[in-house]
Write a protein that holds these residues in place. Structure first.
Motif, PDB file in Angstrom:
ATOM      1  N   GLU A  37      33.703  28.311 -81.770  1.00 53.96           N
ATOM      2  CA  GLU A  37      33.433  29.009 -83.036  1.00 53.96           C
ATOM      3  C   GLU A  37      34.715  29.238 -83.827  1.00 53.96           C
ATOM      4  O   GLU A  37      34.737  29.109 -85.053  1.00 53.96           O
ATOM      5  CB  GLU A  37      32.748  30.356 -82.759  1.00 53.96           C
ATOM      6  N   VAL A  38      35.772  29.597 -83.121  1.00 57.46           N
ATOM      7  CA  VAL A  38      37.060  29.819 -83.797  1.00 57.46           C
ATOM      8  C   VAL A  38      37.619  28.493 -84.309  1.00 57.46           C
ATOM      9  O   VAL A  38      38.147  28.420 -85.415  1.00 57.46           O
ATOM     10  CB  VAL A  38      38.055  30.505 -82.841  1.00 57.46           C
ATOM     11  N   THR A  88      35.969  25.970 -85.286  1.00 58.23           N
ATOM     12  CA  THR A  88      35.202  25.620 -86.492  1.00 58.23           C
ATOM     13  C   THR A  88      35.733  26.373 -87.705  1.00 58.23           C
ATOM     14  O   THR A  88      35.896  25.797 -88.785  1.00 58.23           O
ATOM     15  CB  THR A  88      33.711  25.937 -86.284  1.00 58.23           C
ATOM     16  N   GLN A  89      36.008  27.671 -87.526  1.00 57.15           N
ATOM     17  CA  GLN A  89      36.541  28.458 -88.638  1.00 57.15           C
ATOM     18  C   GLN A  89      37.946  28.015 -89.002  1.00 57.15           C
ATOM     19  O   GLN A  89      38.320  28.025 -90.181  1.00 57.15           O
ATOM     20  CB  GLN A  89      36.542  29.949 -88.278  1.00 57.15           C
ATOM     21  N   MET A 104      37.238  36.643 -87.303  1.00 55.57           N
ATOM     22  CA  MET A 104      37.689  35.939 -86.102  1.00 55.57           C
ATOM     23  C   MET A 104      38.629  36.819 -85.273  1.00 55.57           C
ATOM     24  O   MET A 104      38.543  36.862 -84.043  1.00 55.57           O
ATOM     25  CB  MET A 104      38.411  34.645 -86.496  1.00 55.57           C
ATOM     26  N   GLN A 160      36.613  39.573 -83.471  1.00 59.95           N
ATOM     27  CA  GLN A 160      35.673  39.131 -82.455  1.00 59.95           C
ATOM     28  C   GLN A 160      36.339  38.413 -81.281  1.00 59.95           C
ATOM     29  O   GLN A 160      35.930  38.574 -80.128  1.00 59.95           O
ATOM     30  CB  GLN A 160      34.623  38.208 -83.086  1.00 59.95           C
ATOM     31  N   TYR A 161      37.400  37.635 -81.583  1.00 64.71           N
ATOM     32  CA  TYR A 161      37.949  36.761 -80.551  1.00 64.71           C
ATOM     33  C   TYR A 161      39.409  37.047 -80.193  1.00 64.71           C
ATOM     34  O   TYR A 161      39.929  36.442 -79.259  1.00 64.71           O
ATOM     35  CB  TYR A 161      37.831  35.297 -80.985  1.00 64.71           C
TER      36      TYR A 161
END
Length: 786
Positions: A527-528, A530-531, A396, A399-400
């Protein structure tokens, strides 16, 4: 945003009349003051480098050497035995032209004096290093100090007579020696004898013998080569493979906590407690940077301990990686990161190069508490990424959080001096269930809500709604004694130096023109989020499984134990063995942390407290043997434990040597059944003492309620216990016990009750010993004061 405008020194607008330039004099003044402060720090650091670089001599000793050489030459004597003349012959040609013969002689004498001075410094440093390599003093008995040790003490005091800086001793500390492999294997077999049956012990003996005769000596040669090259042959591998390569959560499994005073909360105003706590921590950072802290020493002696762990105390973060994490350290930041009700803030603690007063920091913290803005989407539980598994957090982050607004906000947190959580709960020993509240207090500091701490920061401070405080620290960068030293200073400075007004607020004036704390902004995609939920689930499962029990033992303390002429630490460790035997019906491999900071970059070594002597005493006491026999076995167990502790401190431990041999075997791609079995053995009882290192900061006679609770950690084994204890004053011992609810064979409260009973039973046994017998054995105790 006002703070954004104030961060810009000038702005300009292009108009038909030309360029309209507007200067912000306040911002320019900030830049100027920040530059002055930066240069002052550079000059101070350069000065400290010179002072500690010539230690144990002083910079002024150079002048003394120069004057002595020139005075000798004035008396028509050549102290250099011709070297000054040779130096003069090799001076550059330009100096021969521009200087007279007398000037050339003076310059040559200055060069010779400087070289002589540097040689003397190196000789003194080598002498100090050789002196600090002597450890036989630790094994000598009280009243039987050898003449060698007496001379050694005199020489160490002579070379340490000049006031040292924090890091003055670093280059004079000896390197950690590599023990002989046969000695390590012999001590290992002795340590596991009480845990194995005859057939199991025979099998392990054969494995050890085969290892020594074949692979062991080959691995040992590589390890000795590393010891010649590296400053410390253990520490870098220990940090990497035990801490940084772990891919599981560091929350509970690695991080540990420290608590506030037991009986006292200096103020119930949350913002005020935060103001004083933050100020005290920054004053400590200033002392570390200026090297004004006294070097830590072995208690009661002049022997220095390694101070390397202080270097990464502030502005340090553990960042997640693919295979291994990295400890990143930055230069001092002028702010701290703050979390409150799901929002992150940057709180500036300096203004125009000046540290804000506690009252001003309180004012700024209160602004955060009063801020009604809700969290941004995904912001509230963002900290859960640091509480879960490391690999998803790395993915994470890469990527973010590697660019844009997320990177800027993450950088603020990671580069902050430290992290502060303004908790909306109340904690401490309070209400109708003080014992239960202490347990909840420990769990809160260990893991909180699993998202309201930033578990990657070197340490995070928690300030509760009722003014109670505490900390959570990363284990990879330093061990508990270093953090305990910081926390002692913080608590004492907060309560006794900074203080509070009658209505509970910080002292000092407030500059109400200070810019508001800066809210950190995030753009957290689905997405983050969710993680974050997945990491939080992992962390909550781990947190809910932890069973913490904290209890103060008030029946007696080290004062009464020392009257028995028994080491307090040995007394407690033997009591823990008795408690475990009664709790589980047997013995287990026991870990007690011992420091190796007598050596450069030393960290810890393991004392295997479950020894043959200790097991013999426990069996005798619970087996109905006579009181006299039990007392005799107890003293043997105490002396044996003390010897194990001394050997661990002086580099003759077992486990770090075997661990490094295992690492070498992995690098070479060879398997060792012996090492594989040794390194896989579970530590079902992991123990540690939190030392009080700055007792002079606490006046327990006039302020007896200002007693530290110490700190604790999670269980090391799924079916074991973690036990931390702190010996406070002469009459109290505080215990922190942890285990896992998922194991039906362990129960922290039950084990705590067993510890309580074991301590009382052993004290009852020893208190009944005839005084004449106890006095006759007084000479068997080790010497503690040097």
């Amino acid at each position: 945003m006002a703070e954004a405008h104030q961060a810009v020194a000038f702005q300009f607008t292009i108009t038909p009349e030309g360029i309209d330039l507007q200067l912000s004099y306040q911002a320019l003044n900030q830049i100027y003051c920040s530059g002055i402060r930066s240069w002052k720090k550079r000059v101070s650091r350069m000065r400290n480098r010179v002072i500690k670089g010539v230690y144990p001599a002083s910079p002024s000793s150079w002048l003394f050497v120069v004057i002595a050489i020139l005075a000798t030459m004035y008396m028509h004597s050549d102290p250099s035995m011709g070297l000054i003349a040779k130096i003069q012959q090799h001076l550059p040609l330009s100096l021969h032209v521009s200087l007279s013969a007398q000037g050339q002689t003076m310059l040559s004498a200055l060069v010779f004096s400087t070289l002589l001075w540097l040689s003397l410094i190196l000789a003194l440093r080598l002498c100090l290093k050789l002196l600090l390599s002597y450890h036989r003093w630790m094994f000598e008995l009280h009243g039987r100090v050898s003449n060698t040790t007496k001379v050694w003490v005199t020489l160490v005091r002579l070379l340490s007579s000049r006031k040292p800086l924090l890091y003055s001793y670093q280059t004079s500390l000896p390197h950690l020696p590599v023990p002989a492999i046969n000695d390590t294997l012999s001590r290992y077999l002795l340590s596991v004898r009480p845990l194995l049956t005859d057939s199991e012990y025979k099998r392990m003996t054969e494995l050890a013998r085969d290892f020594e005769n074949n692979l062991g000596n080959r691995l040992q040669r590589y390890l000795k080569l590393k010891a010649l090259w590296a400053t410390n042959y253990v520490s870098d591998w220990w940090e990497e493979y035990i801490y940084l390569r772990s891919r599981g959560p560091i929350m509970v499994n690695s991080n540990y906590y420290g608590m506030d005073f037991l009986y006292v909360t200096p103020t119930s105003v949350q913002a005020a407690r935060a103001g004083n706590t933050i100020t005290a921590l920054l004053l400590y950072r200033r002392k570390v940077n200026r090297e004004e802290l006294k070097p830590s020493r072995v208690p009661g002696t002049v022997i220095p301990l390694c101070a390397a762990q202080y270097e990464r105390m502030f502005n340090t973060t553990r960042t997640p990686g693919l295979e291994t994490d990295v400890l990143q350290h930055w230069q001092d930041g002028e702010y701290v990161a703050v979390y409150h009700k799901g929002r992150f803030f940057r709180l500036w603690v300096y203004n125009a190069g000046r540290l804000l007063t506690p009252r001003e920091i309180e004012h700024q913290v209160q602004r955060i508490l009063d801020d009604p803005c809700p969290p941004l989407p995904g912001e509230e539980r963002l900290g859960a990424l640091t509480a879960g598994d490391r690999l998803p957090w790395h993915q994470m982050r890469k990527q973010y959080f590697s660019s844009g607004i997320n990177k800027r906000s993450l950088d603020v947190i990671e580069r902050a001096a430290f992290f502060v959580t303004l908790d909306d709960e109340e904690q401490g020993m309070r209400g109708e269930d003080p014992a239960g509240n202490l347990d909840r207090y420990a769990k809160s500091l260990l893991h909180g809500k699993c998202y309201d701490r930033w578990f990657d920061k070197s340490f995070s401070i928690v300030i509760y709604k009722n003014g109670k405080n505490g900390l959570n620290a990363v284990h990879s960068w330093a061990d508990a004694p270093t953090v305990a030293h910081l926390w002692e200073f913080t608590l004492a400075t907060d309560a006794f130096q900074l203080g509070y007004t009658e209505d509970g607020h910080c002292k000092g004036e407030v500059d109400r023109t200070l810019p508001c704390p800066q809210r950190l902004l995030w753009d957290i995609p689905a997405e983050v989020q969710t993680q974050i939920c997945k990491s939080l689930t992992v962390a909550q499962s781990l947190a809910e499984d932890v069973d913490c029990h904290v209890f103060p033992f008030r029946e007696f303390g080290k004062g009464q134990i020392k009257k028995l002429r028994i080491s307090p630490d040995a007394f407690i460790q033997i009591s823990l063995q008795l408690a475990y035997y009664r709790d589980r019906g047997g013995f287990c491999l026991t870990y007690e942390a011992s420091m190796t900071r007598l050596f450069r970059e030393g960290r810890t070594e393991t004392v295997r407290s479950c020894s043959n002597e200790t097991c013999a005493f426990v069996k005798a006491l619970d087996g109905g043997e006579s009181a006299e026999q039990c007392r005799r076995l107890l003293r043997l167990a105490s002396e044996g434990h003390q010897n194990l502790y001394r050997m661990a401190m002086t580099g003759a431990g077992i486990d770090r040597h075997l661990f490094c041999l295992y690492v070498v075997s992995k690098y070479l791609g060879v398997d060792s059944p012996f090492l594989k079995e040794v390194l896989s053995e579970p530590w079902r009882l992991s123990t540690s003492q939190t030392p009080i290192q700055q007792i002079e900061l606490f006046d327990l006679k006039n302020h007896p309620d200002y007693i530290s609770l110490g700190g604790g950690f999670g269980p090391v084994a799924d079916d074991g216990y973690g036990v931390s204890y702190i010996i406070v004053g002469e009459h109290m011992i505080n215990f922190h016990v942890s285990s896992k609810h998922s194991c039906k064979e362990t129960d922290s409260h039950r084990f705590g009750a067993q510890i309580h009973k074991a301590l009382q039973d052993i004290m009852t046994l020893m208190s009944a010993e005839p005084k004449s017998t106890a006095a006759s054995r007084g000479t068997s105790q080790p010497k503690k004061q040097l």
